[in-house]
Enzyme design. Structure first.
Site: not given
Ligand code: DGL
Length: 264
Positions: A46, A77, A191
């Site tokens: 992010g 993600c 997220c």
């Molecule tokens: N799990 C990731 C998403 O769904 C983001 C986490 C990150 O910032 O790497 O956006």
């Protein structure tokens, strides 16, 4: 071509957030062999640029699909999917399921017409989100807010570290304080890390706010695309991670049915 019964479904995330998708997938497809891949050396996505994220995701998934021959890849993600899904689909032959913010179900649920969207800084600025908003939430108000601290808190929680209720509240305050924030009745957890903090978020947001995320829908999509395929594990499911070995990971991942953690 016939699918090898031991060919895995590869779930990919920057960190441990994709485990929320794995949980939903296990309920529907308990016999599907799984490899869980976390680009911990790249976490958090992010806070990276679009070019950095696209290069990491495309490069890693290319190498992983050669090494593990998955029957399907799920980019579990939102950040990676909203930026790199199209590109990865163009270059890999394996079916790819993405994870995109659950704006459509949120728009169907809201009574007040005001929806909050919590995501990473990179996700909330994507044209992909603009398009979902225009298509599914026209006439509603979508209040976007970047909550990067929730990613770190979710990673901590899974490693068994305490999560501060005050930090969770602080991470969502900027959403509630935007104009019309007090009317939010539905929040999109855009997220995959955030559903890991569902209890803490429920406290911070209040009982009148409902949270929606895409994990069950993604699991249904994976089940649909693998319908009729044989599943048989030739080894226990495992995780692969980039970066330095982290001893706190093995117990956390074992609880999700991932018997070993290997460095990629
Ligand atoms: N799990 C990731 C998403 O769904 C983001 C986490 C990150 O910032 O790497 O956006």
């Amino acid at each position: 071509m016939a699918v090898d019964p031991s060919s895995p479904v590869l779930l990919f995330d920057s960190g441990l957030g994709g485990l929320t998708v794995l949980a939903a997938m296990r309920r529907l497809l308990p016999h599907a062999p799984v490899i869980y891949a976390a680009d911990l050396a790249g976490l958090p996505y992010g806070e990276k640029t679009e070019a950095e994220i696209a290069a990491r995701v495309a490069g890693l998934l290319g190498r992983m699909s050669e090494r593990y021959r998955p029957r399907l890849i799920c980019i579990a993600c939102n950040t990676a999917s909203t930026i790199a899904l199209g590109m990865v689909r163009d270059v890999l032959e394996v079916p790819i399921v993405g994870t995109v913010p659950a704006i459509k179900p949120a728009a169907a649920l809201t009574q007040s017409g005001v929806i909050g969207l919590l995501g990473t800084r990179a996700t909330i600025r994507q044209g992909y989100v603009d398009r979902l908003e225009a298509e599914f939430a026209a006439g509603k108000r979508l209040i976007r807010h970047a909550a990067p601290d929730l990613v770190a808190l979710a990673e901590d929680k899974l490693r068994g570290r305490p999560v501060s209720a005050e930090r969770v509240a602080a991470a969502v305050r900027g959403m509630m304080e935007q104009p019309h924030g007090e009317d939010i009745d539905t929040v999109v957890l855009a997220c995959t890390h955030f559903p890991l903090l569902e209890d803490e978020l429920a406290q911070a947001l209040g009982s009148h706010v409902r949270m929606v995320h895409g994990a069950d829908g993604i699991a249904r999509r994976i089940a649909h695309l693998t319908q009729g395929q044989p599943f048989a594990r030739s080894q226990p499911d495992f995780a692969v991670v980039t970066g330095e070995p982290d001893p706190s990971l093995a117990p956390a991942l074992e609880a999700w049915g991932l018997a070993a953690v290997k460095q990629f």
